[in-house]
Design a protein around this motif. Structure first.
Motif, PDB file in Angstrom:
ATOM      1  N   CYS A 126       0.883  -1.162   0.000  1.00 11.34           N
ATOM      2  CA  CYS A 126       0.000   0.000   0.000  1.00 11.34           C
ATOM      3  C   CYS A 126       0.920   1.211   0.000  1.00 11.34           C
ATOM      4  O   CYS A 126       1.493   1.559   1.039  1.00 11.34           O
ATOM      5  CB  CYS A 126      -0.916  -0.011   1.220  1.00 11.34           C
ATOM      6  SG  CYS A 126      -2.082   1.352   1.251  1.00 11.34           S
ATOM      7  N   PHE A 176     -11.833  -4.484   1.064  1.00 14.83           N
ATOM      8  CA  PHE A 176     -11.558  -3.656  -0.108  1.00 14.83           C
ATOM      9  C   PHE A 176     -12.462  -4.049  -1.264  1.00 14.83           C
ATOM     10  O   PHE A 176     -13.116  -5.093  -1.242  1.00 14.83           O
ATOM     11  CB  PHE A 176     -10.075  -3.679  -0.472  1.00 14.83           C
ATOM     12  CG  PHE A 176      -9.468  -5.042  -0.748  1.00 14.83           C
ATOM     13  CD1 PHE A 176      -9.157  -5.418  -2.040  1.00 14.83           C
ATOM     14  CD2 PHE A 176      -9.170  -5.919   0.285  1.00 14.83           C
ATOM     15  CE1 PHE A 176      -8.579  -6.644  -2.298  1.00 14.83           C
ATOM     16  CE2 PHE A 176      -8.588  -7.145   0.035  1.00 14.83           C
ATOM     17  CZ  PHE A 176      -8.296  -7.515  -1.264  1.00 14.83           C
ATOM     18  N   LYS A 229     -11.624  -2.460  -7.139  1.00 14.37           N
ATOM     19  CA  LYS A 229     -10.542  -1.559  -7.554  1.00 14.37           C
ATOM     20  C   LYS A 229      -9.392  -1.578  -6.552  1.00 14.37           C
ATOM     21  O   LYS A 229      -8.467  -0.776  -6.653  1.00 14.37           O
ATOM     22  CB  LYS A 229     -11.079  -0.131  -7.689  1.00 14.37           C
ATOM     23  CG  LYS A 229     -12.133   0.024  -8.757  1.00 14.37           C
ATOM     24  CD  LYS A 229     -12.638   1.459  -8.777  1.00 14.37           C
ATOM     25  CE  LYS A 229     -13.759   1.642  -9.761  1.00 14.37           C
ATOM     26  NZ  LYS A 229     -14.295   3.017  -9.723  1.00 14.37           N
ATOM     27  N   ASN A 230      -9.469  -2.457  -5.571  1.00 21.11           N
ATOM     28  CA  ASN A 230      -8.471  -2.605  -4.498  1.00 21.11           C
ATOM     29  C   ASN A 230      -8.373  -1.368  -3.601  1.00 21.11           C
ATOM     30  O   ASN A 230      -7.333  -1.123  -2.991  1.00 21.11           O
ATOM     31  CB  ASN A 230      -7.099  -2.985  -5.054  1.00 21.11           C
ATOM     32  CG  ASN A 230      -7.099  -4.361  -5.687  1.00 21.11           C
ATOM     33  OD1 ASN A 230      -7.975  -5.177  -5.416  1.00 21.11           O
ATOM     34  ND2 ASN A 230      -6.137  -4.620  -6.539  1.00 21.11           N
ATOM     35  N   GLU A 231      -9.455  -0.606  -3.521  1.00 22.30           N
ATOM     36  CA  GLU A 231      -9.521   0.530  -2.602  1.00 22.30           C
ATOM     37  C   GLU A 231      -9.995   0.028  -1.239  1.00 22.30           C
ATOM     38  O   GLU A 231     -10.982  -0.722  -1.161  1.00 22.30           O
ATOM     39  CB  GLU A 231     -10.501   1.577  -3.120  1.00 22.30           C
ATOM     40  CG  GLU A 231     -10.085   2.196  -4.424  1.00 22.30           C
ATOM     41  CD  GLU A 231     -11.203   2.994  -5.077  1.00 22.30           C
ATOM     42  OE1 GLU A 231     -10.862   3.887  -5.869  1.00 22.30           O
ATOM     43  OE2 GLU A 231     -12.391   2.712  -4.823  1.00 22.30           O
ATOM     44  N   GLU A 276      -8.341   3.834   5.469  1.00 15.56           N
ATOM     45  CA  GLU A 276      -9.455   3.698   4.545  1.00 15.56           C
ATOM     46  C   GLU A 276      -9.301   4.719   3.419  1.00 15.56           C
ATOM     47  O   GLU A 276      -8.919   5.862   3.653  1.00 15.56           O
ATOM     48  CB  GLU A 276     -10.777   3.849   5.292  1.00 15.56           C
ATOM     49  CG  GLU A 276     -10.992   2.740   6.294  1.00 15.56           C
ATOM     50  CD  GLU A 276     -12.136   2.981   7.259  1.00 15.56           C
ATOM     51  OE1 GLU A 276     -12.914   3.948   7.068  1.00 15.56           O
ATOM     52  OE2 GLU A 276     -12.250   2.194   8.222  1.00 15.56           O
ATOM     53  N   GLY A 277      -9.585   4.291   2.198  1.00 14.95           N
ATOM     54  CA  GLY A 277      -9.416   5.143   1.016  1.00 14.95           C
ATOM     55  C   GLY A 277      -8.113   4.879   0.280  1.00 14.95           C
ATOM     56  O   GLY A 277      -7.984   5.241  -0.878  1.00 14.95           O
ATOM     57  N   ASP A 278      -7.136   4.262   0.957  1.00 11.93           N
ATOM     58  CA  ASP A 278      -5.875   3.915   0.305  1.00 11.93           C
ATOM     59  C   ASP A 278      -6.098   2.769  -0.702  1.00 11.93           C
ATOM     60  O   ASP A 278      -7.113   2.082  -0.667  1.00 11.93           O
ATOM     61  CB  ASP A 278      -4.825   3.498   1.338  1.00 11.93           C
ATOM     62  CG  ASP A 278      -4.281   4.664   2.136  1.00 11.93           C
ATOM     63  OD1 ASP A 278      -4.563   5.826   1.768  1.00 11.93           O
ATOM     64  OD2 ASP A 278      -3.575   4.411   3.127  1.00 11.93           O
ATOM     65  N   HIS A 279      -5.115   2.579  -1.560  1.00 11.02           N
ATOM     66  CA  HIS A 279      -5.187   1.568  -2.615  1.00 11.02           C
ATOM     67  C   HIS A 279      -4.163   0.473  -2.345  1.00 11.02           C
ATOM     68  O   HIS A 279      -3.009   0.745  -2.034  1.00 11.02           O
ATOM     69  CB  HIS A 279      -4.883   2.233  -3.967  1.00 11.02           C
ATOM     70  CG  HIS A 279      -5.001   1.313  -5.121  1.00 11.02           C
ATOM     71  ND1 HIS A 279      -3.940   0.572  -5.581  1.00 11.02           N
ATOM     72  CD2 HIS A 279      -6.057   0.982  -5.900  1.00 11.02           C
ATOM     73  CE1 HIS A 279      -4.323  -0.152  -6.614  1.00 11.02           C
ATOM     74  NE2 HIS A 279      -5.615   0.081  -6.821  1.00 11.02           N
TER      75      HIS A 279
END
Length: 112
Positions: free
Chosen positions: A5, A61, A64-66, A103-106
């Motif tokens: 990440c 997740f 989109k892997n978010e 949260e919100g990271d990819h």
């Protein structure tokens, strides 16, 4: 399978629960993750820790892997709420998920 990440290494050797029985058993009845450092469940948006012997970090997740939701230090005999926007879950040993990951990271997933 390696998972990162951003600049943070999450897993070096994650495995996929890719059958009905692997999904059913998950990490139940184990004392630790042995031979791997993460387990991914596809098509899942809620988990439980019944019959587990240790805490885990849990990352929900989407396709989109978010990262949608994070549970840190989820104790045995607990369950998560349904995370409606998630369709995948990564289970890690307690404390393995860096605090900087949010949260919100990819997530970057490398299968080779």
């Amino acid at each position: 399978m390696k998972i990162t990440c951003g600049q943070y290494q999450i897993c070096n050797n994650a495995i996929v629960a890719d059958s009905f029985f692997k999904k059913l058993k998950g990490l139940m009845f184990s004392d630790r993750m042995d031979g791997f450092d993460g387990m991914i469940f596809y098509g899942t948006n809620a988990i439980h820790t019944c019959f587990m012997n240790y805490k885990i970090d849990v990352v929900f997740f989407n396709r989109k892997n978010e990262i949608i939701k994070i549970y840190r230090g989820l104790k045995p005999w607990r369950h998560t709420q349904i995370v409606f926007k998630a369709c995948r879950v990564l289970e890690l040993a307690n404390g393995q998920l860096p605090l900087e990951v949010k949260e919100g990271d990819h997530l970057d997933i490398c299968t080779s």
